[in-house]
Design a protein around this motif. Structure first.
Motif, mmCIF file in Angstrom:
data_model
loop_
_atom_site.group_PDB
_atom_site.id
_atom_site.type_symbol
_atom_site.label_atom_id
_atom_site.label_comp_id
_atom_site.label_asym_id
_atom_site.label_seq_id
_atom_site.Cartn_x
_atom_site.Cartn_y
_atom_site.Cartn_z
ATOM 1 N N ILE A 2 0.849 -1.204 0.000
ATOM 2 C CA ILE A 2 0.000 0.000 0.000
ATOM 3 C C ILE A 2 0.884 1.254 0.000
ATOM 4 O O ILE A 2 1.870 1.327 0.736
ATOM 5 C CB ILE A 2 -0.911 0.009 1.252
ATOM 6 N N ALA A 3 0.523 2.222 -0.822
ATOM 7 C CA ALA A 3 1.233 3.513 -0.848
ATOM 8 C C ALA A 3 0.271 4.632 -0.474
ATOM 9 O O ALA A 3 -0.903 4.609 -0.862
ATOM 10 C CB ALA A 3 1.813 3.767 -2.232
ATOM 11 N N ILE A 4 0.788 5.594 0.287
ATOM 12 C CA ILE A 4 0.024 6.806 0.581
ATOM 13 C C ILE A 4 0.526 7.899 -0.355
ATOM 14 O O ILE A 4 1.731 8.052 -0.523
ATOM 15 C CB ILE A 4 0.314 7.297 2.039
ATOM 16 N N TYR A 5 -0.386 8.649 -0.938
ATOM 17 C CA TYR A 5 0.006 9.830 -1.713
ATOM 18 C C TYR A 5 -0.534 11.052 -0.953
ATOM 19 O O TYR A 5 -1.692 11.434 -1.130
ATOM 20 C CB TYR A 5 -0.557 9.728 -3.136
ATOM 21 N N PRO A 6 0.306 11.626 -0.081
ATOM 22 C CA PRO A 6 -0.203 12.717 0.767
ATOM 23 C C PRO A 6 -0.041 14.076 0.101
ATOM 24 O O PRO A 6 0.840 14.272 -0.732
ATOM 25 C CB PRO A 6 0.712 12.628 2.000
ATOM 26 N N GLY A 7 -0.891 15.019 0.476
ATOM 27 C CA GLY A 7 -0.728 16.367 -0.070
ATOM 28 C C GLY A 7 -1.876 17.264 0.321
ATOM 29 O O GLY A 7 -2.796 16.863 1.042
ATOM 30 N N SER A 8 -1.807 18.503 -0.204
ATOM 31 C CA SER A 8 -2.863 19.483 0.064
ATOM 32 C C SER A 8 -3.983 19.388 -0.980
ATOM 33 O O SER A 8 -5.153 19.590 -0.674
ATOM 34 C CB SER A 8 -2.286 20.903 0.040
ATOM 35 N N PHE A 9 -3.602 19.161 -2.234
ATOM 36 C CA PHE A 9 -4.560 18.987 -3.340
ATOM 37 C C PHE A 9 -5.604 20.108 -3.372
ATOM 38 O O PHE A 9 -6.809 19.845 -3.413
ATOM 39 C CB PHE A 9 -5.249 17.614 -3.257
ATOM 40 N N ASP A 10 -5.129 21.335 -3.351
ATOM 41 C CA ASP A 10 -6.055 22.496 -3.269
ATOM 42 C C ASP A 10 -5.981 23.344 -4.532
ATOM 43 O O ASP A 10 -5.470 24.470 -4.475
ATOM 44 C CB ASP A 10 -5.712 23.316 -2.025
ATOM 45 N N PRO A 11 -6.477 22.873 -5.671
ATOM 46 C CA PRO A 11 -7.173 21.624 -5.922
ATOM 47 C C PRO A 11 -6.253 20.593 -6.575
ATOM 48 O O PRO A 11 -5.091 20.898 -6.889
ATOM 49 C CB PRO A 11 -8.238 22.050 -6.935
ATOM 50 N N PRO A 38 -4.331 23.074 9.703
ATOM 51 C CA PRO A 38 -4.904 24.266 10.331
ATOM 52 C C PRO A 38 -4.085 25.531 10.060
ATOM 53 O O PRO A 38 -4.573 26.640 10.274
ATOM 54 C CB PRO A 38 -4.893 23.923 11.831
ATOM 55 N N ASN A 39 -2.854 25.367 9.558
ATOM 56 C CA ASN A 39 -1.994 26.534 9.309
ATOM 57 C C ASN A 39 -2.200 27.157 7.935
ATOM 58 O O ASN A 39 -1.572 28.154 7.600
ATOM 59 C CB ASN A 39 -0.513 26.154 9.461
ATOM 60 N N LYS A 40 -3.008 26.498 7.093
ATOM 61 C CA LYS A 40 -3.214 27.036 5.735
ATOM 62 C C LYS A 40 -4.658 27.460 5.560
ATOM 63 O O LYS A 40 -5.561 26.887 6.180
ATOM 64 C CB LYS A 40 -2.882 25.966 4.687
ATOM 65 N N LEU A 43 -8.373 27.173 -0.650
ATOM 66 C CA LEU A 43 -9.489 27.657 -1.469
ATOM 67 C C LEU A 43 -10.700 26.736 -1.261
ATOM 68 O O LEU A 43 -11.826 27.199 -1.162
ATOM 69 C CB LEU A 43 -9.081 27.665 -2.948
ATOM 70 N N PHE A 44 -10.417 25.427 -1.185
ATOM 71 C CA PHE A 44 -11.501 24.442 -1.046
ATOM 72 C C PHE A 44 -11.444 23.774 0.330
ATOM 73 O O PHE A 44 -10.351 23.546 0.866
ATOM 74 C CB PHE A 44 -11.379 23.360 -2.135
ATOM 75 N N THR A 45 -12.616 23.439 0.855
ATOM 76 C CA THR A 45 -12.653 22.702 2.123
ATOM 77 C C THR A 45 -12.102 21.295 1.886
ATOM 78 O O THR A 45 -12.040 20.831 0.725
ATOM 79 C CB THR A 45 -14.101 22.568 2.644
ATOM 80 N N VAL A 46 -11.757 20.623 2.968
ATOM 81 C CA VAL A 46 -11.262 19.250 2.836
ATOM 82 C C VAL A 46 -12.333 18.386 2.161
ATOM 83 O O VAL A 46 -12.031 17.585 1.272
ATOM 84 C CB VAL A 46 -10.868 18.683 4.230
ATOM 85 N N GLN A 47 -13.587 18.588 2.560
ATOM 86 C CA GLN A 47 -14.688 17.807 1.988
ATOM 87 C C GLN A 47 -14.786 18.011 0.474
ATOM 88 O O GLN A 47 -14.961 17.058 -0.286
ATOM 89 C CB GLN A 47 -16.002 18.239 2.678
ATOM 90 N N GLN A 48 -14.637 19.265 0.036
ATOM 91 C CA GLN A 48 -14.695 19.550 -1.414
ATOM 92 C C GLN A 48 -13.536 18.870 -2.137
ATOM 93 O O GLN A 48 -13.697 18.300 -3.212
ATOM 94 C CB GLN A 48 -14.621 21.062 -1.657
ATOM 95 N N ARG A 49 -12.345 18.941 -1.502
ATOM 96 C CA ARG A 49 -11.171 18.349 -2.150
ATOM 97 C C ARG A 49 -11.299 16.823 -2.251
ATOM 98 O O ARG A 49 -10.942 16.216 -3.260
ATOM 99 C CB ARG A 49 -9.896 18.739 -1.394
#
Ligand code: PNS
Length: 185
Positions: A2-11, A38-40, A43-49
């Protein structure tokens, strides 16, 4: 594995999608993990992203989308992932990414960071570039999936009312939502 692809994705951009698609061929499962930061001020909420990423990856059976907070390696450990997947666009990314990979290694020796070179056509592309172009009414249709382009135009249309229209050098007044489509025609 399993791989995690972490990021902000905004968008999420086509560059991110390129890494997700190629990662999904290399690993049994890829979890695209959106950081609740919480420090950023995104543009989009986490739910939207999450929704934007889900819609962009429906064609990939082994890709999951999730949100997390705190340390990425801790989230990876909880998810039984052995790999953190990251894209590298240019040398400028390398310095930051190497520091992050080394830091993560001090936090967990079990988890490896794997870098994929971003495909050439997306080597300039970032979420910030997308937002900047959309903010000034330019077309982002070639940079993000269609539903993400629409969401982004809507955001800036909402903020940029008729009282603040975009004027081109031909002094033609264009509503931001119509601008990219009218340019394509
Ligand atoms: O898309 P981004 O903003 O480049 O992603 C950066 C991200 C989310 C991968 C990175 O900031 C991160 O892992 N943050 C979680 C906190 C953490 O684990 N920090 C230690 C590594 S520096």
């Amino acid at each position: 594995m399993i791989a995690i692809y972490p990021g902000s994705f905004d968008p999420i951009t086509l560059g991110h999608l390129d890494i997700i698609e190629r990662g999904s061929q290399l690993f049994s499962q890829v979890i695209v993990a959106v950081l609740r930061n919480p420090n950023k001020t995104p543009l989009f909420t986490v739910q939207q992203r999450l929704e934007q990423i889900r819609q962009s990856t429906t064609h990939l059976d082994n890709v999951e989308v999730d949100a997390f907070e705190g340390l990425t390696v801790e989230y990876a450990t909880r998810s039984k992932a052995k790999v953190l997947l990251r894209g590298l666009r240019a040398i400028s990314d390398f310095e930051v990414e190497l520091q992050m990979a080394h830091t993560n290694k001090t936090l967990s020796t079990e988890i490896e960071t794997v870098f994929l070179a971003t495909s050439n056509e997306y080597s300039f592309l970032s979420s910030s570039v997308v937002k900047e172009i959309a903010r000034f009414g330019g077309s982002i249709n070639h940079l993000v999936p269609p539903h993400v382009a629409l969401d982004t135009y809507k955001c800036f249309t909402h903020n940029q009312t008729e009282s603040n229209p975009i004027k081109t050098d031909k002094t033609e007044v264009i509503h931001p939502l119509n601008y990219p489509k009218s340019r394509e025609a």
